[in-house]
Scaffold this active site. Structure first.
Site, mmCIF file in Angstrom:
data_model
loop_
_atom_site.group_PDB
_atom_site.id
_atom_site.type_symbol
_atom_site.label_atom_id
_atom_site.label_comp_id
_atom_site.label_asym_id
_atom_site.label_seq_id
_atom_site.Cartn_x
_atom_site.Cartn_y
_atom_site.Cartn_z
ATOM 1 N N GLY A 120 -2.041 -38.510 -88.217
ATOM 2 C CA GLY A 120 -3.178 -37.285 -87.675
ATOM 3 C C GLY A 120 -2.402 -35.820 -87.852
ATOM 4 O O GLY A 120 -3.013 -35.029 -88.059
ATOM 5 N N ASP A 137 -6.017 -39.237 -79.186
ATOM 6 C CA ASP A 137 -5.694 -40.249 -78.342
ATOM 7 C C ASP A 137 -4.792 -41.138 -79.388
ATOM 8 O O ASP A 137 -5.362 -42.402 -79.723
ATOM 9 C CB ASP A 137 -6.855 -40.819 -77.922
ATOM 10 C CG ASP A 137 -6.748 -42.025 -76.938
ATOM 11 O OD1 ASP A 137 -5.443 -41.947 -76.405
ATOM 12 O OD2 ASP A 137 -7.554 -42.877 -76.852
#
Length: 256
Positions: A120, A137
């Site tokens: 990410g 998350d």
């Protein structure tokens, strides 16, 4: 990257684990598009802060980036309830994507929903794209966020937000505690940050904002929460109460 996957079920709820007792995601089997865990519900509180589903405009967010798939709870909620949104999920572990498909009713990829396998942080640093809502998350089996909890990452996130952009991040389990994480986010977002009081589970959800200042009186937030609940089943009334009780809404107006 190999991530050990375990699935458990109890009282009609299916849970995702990464080779430990930590709960990495959950789905109520009879309500697969609902947000079962409290912190996932609070990560969608951006719908109260920007004009969109909460006031029937339905226009925000149009582009959503989700970092960390887990049990696909956030992805499914946005996919189901925000039909105007194009959604990109970034997940580092192929085994997590496979588990979400097999056990958690992950939507099929199409023109408005796609999954990128990779890191990410690297994705945000390298892809020059703009997003209305970024949801972070991402954890490993030891509840560590790694590169997803660094100042350069948060600065990159801010640079990728649109003029009405919001970031929400789950700060549960950070090794040095969530306060150090909040300080990094405050630095990256020039103090335009709201950290919700900790959920019963110990999760702390923090929001960072860019663009037009957000000012929402408590009465307006409650009315928007009622509209959002009627439209989606998502109940953020308890979250607003906790914000008020914690002193996070001075003068009865939420500023972000």
């Amino acid at each position: 990257m190999s991530t050990p996957i375990d699935i458990s079920e109890e009282a009609g709820v299916r849970y995702l684990h990464f080779g430990s007792d930590w709960i990495q995601g959950a789905m109520r089997i009879r309500k697969p598009n609902a947000l079962e865990l409290a912190y996932t519900r609070e990560m969608m509180a951006g719908l109260l802060l920007r004009d969109g589903l909460a006031d029937d405009a339905g226009q925000w967010p149009k582009r959503v980036l989700i970092i960390g798939l887990g049990a696909a709870s956030l992805a499914k909620f946005v996919h189901h309830h925000c039909p105007q949104a194009r959604i990109k999920v970034v997940e580092i572990a192929p085994s997590v994507v496979a588990a979400a498909r097999q056990f958690f009713k992950l939507p099929e990829e199409d023109a408005r929903f796609s999954i990128h396998l990779g890191c990410g942080a690297q994705y945000v640093m390298e892809k020059d794209a703009s997003w209305d809502y970024i949801l972070v998350d991402g954890y490993d089996r030891n509840a560590r966020a790694g590169a997803l909890d660094t100042l350069p990452f948060y600065q990159a996130l801010r640079s990728r937000l649109s003029a009405s952009g919001l970031m929400a991040v789950n700060l549960f389990g950070r090794s040095r505690g969530y306060k150090a994480s909040v300080e990094r986010i405050l630095t990256a977002f020039d103090d335009r940050v709201l950290a919700f009081p900790s959920c019963d589970s110990g999760n702390v959800v923090a929001f960072g904002a860019v663009g037009e200042p957000i000012e929402r009186p408590l009465d307006e937030l409650r009315e928007r929460a009622r509209s959002l609940k009627a439209a989606t089943g998502l109940d953020l009334g308890p979250t607003i109460t906790r914000l008020e009780q914690s002193g996070s809404v001075p003068g009865g107006v939420l500023h972000l």
